[in-house]
Design a protein around this motif. Structure first.
Motif, short mmCIF file in Angstrom:
data_model
loop_
_atom_site.label_atom_id
_atom_site.label_comp_id
_atom_site.label_asym_id
_atom_site.label_seq_id
_atom_site.Cartn_x
_atom_site.Cartn_y
_atom_site.Cartn_z
N MET A 99 -3.69 -11.17 -2.24
CA MET A 99 -4.88 -10.38 -2.01
C MET A 99 -5.36 -10.51 -0.57
O MET A 99 -5.85 -9.54 0.01
CB MET A 99 -5.95 -10.84 -3.01
CG MET A 99 -7.06 -9.86 -3.19
SD MET A 99 -6.39 -8.38 -3.94
CE MET A 99 -7.86 -7.52 -4.29
N ARG A 100 -5.20 -11.69 -0.01
CA ARG A 100 -5.64 -11.91 1.36
C ARG A 100 -4.81 -11.07 2.34
O ARG A 100 -5.33 -10.50 3.30
CB ARG A 100 -5.53 -13.40 1.68
CG ARG A 100 -6.07 -13.75 3.03
CD ARG A 100 -6.03 -15.24 3.21
NE ARG A 100 -6.60 -15.60 4.50
CZ ARG A 100 -6.56 -16.80 5.00
NH1 ARG A 100 -5.98 -17.77 4.33
NH2 ARG A 100 -7.09 -17.05 6.16
N ARG A 101 -3.51 -10.98 2.07
CA ARG A 101 -2.62 -10.19 2.93
C ARG A 101 -2.99 -8.71 2.87
O ARG A 101 -2.98 -8.01 3.88
CB ARG A 101 -1.18 -10.41 2.49
CG ARG A 101 -0.18 -9.66 3.31
CD ARG A 101 1.23 -9.97 2.89
NE ARG A 101 1.80 -10.82 3.92
CZ ARG A 101 2.92 -11.47 3.84
NH1 ARG A 101 3.62 -11.41 2.73
NH2 ARG A 101 3.37 -12.18 4.82
N PHE A 102 -3.35 -8.23 1.68
CA PHE A 102 -3.76 -6.84 1.52
C PHE A 102 -5.04 -6.55 2.32
O PHE A 102 -5.16 -5.51 2.95
CB PHE A 102 -3.97 -6.52 0.04
CG PHE A 102 -4.47 -5.13 -0.20
CD1 PHE A 102 -3.62 -4.05 -0.09
CD2 PHE A 102 -5.80 -4.90 -0.52
CE1 PHE A 102 -4.08 -2.76 -0.30
CE2 PHE A 102 -6.27 -3.62 -0.72
CZ PHE A 102 -5.41 -2.55 -0.62
N ALA A 103 -5.97 -7.49 2.30
CA ALA A 103 -7.23 -7.31 3.03
C ALA A 103 -6.97 -7.23 4.53
O ALA A 103 -7.60 -6.43 5.23
CB ALA A 103 -8.20 -8.44 2.70
N MET A 104 -6.07 -8.06 5.03
CA MET A 104 -5.75 -8.03 6.46
C MET A 104 -5.08 -6.70 6.83
O MET A 104 -5.40 -6.11 7.87
CB MET A 104 -4.84 -9.21 6.84
CG MET A 104 -5.54 -10.55 6.75
SD MET A 104 -6.93 -10.66 7.88
CE MET A 104 -6.10 -10.87 9.41
N LYS A 105 -4.17 -6.23 5.99
CA LYS A 105 -3.52 -4.94 6.26
C LYS A 105 -4.55 -3.81 6.25
O LYS A 105 -4.51 -2.91 7.10
CB LYS A 105 -2.43 -4.66 5.22
CG LYS A 105 -1.16 -5.43 5.46
CD LYS A 105 -0.11 -5.00 4.45
CE LYS A 105 1.19 -5.76 4.69
NZ LYS A 105 2.23 -5.36 3.74
#
Length: 53
Positions: free
Chosen positions: A1-7
């Motif tokens: 989920m954190r990677r999605f937020a950064m993208k």
């Protein structure tokens, strides 16, 4: 989920930069067309004032 937020964050930043470039181009075209229109009106008025047209 954190990677999605950064993208999502980087995508939003890139879109806002692209939108800023587009607005600058739009403003440039608007200013240029306004200057051309004013120039044509001045030429028309000058021609009418000197009875050349």
């Amino acid at each position: 989920m954190r990677r999605f937020a950064m993208k999502a964050l980087f995508t939003a930043l890139n879109l806002s930069q692209a939108e800023r470039d587009r607005i600058n181009w739009d403003r440039l075209i608007l200013v240029f067309s306004t200057l051309v229109t004013i120039g044509l009106i001045v030429l028309y008025a000058y021609g009418k004032a000197t009875f050349r047209w």
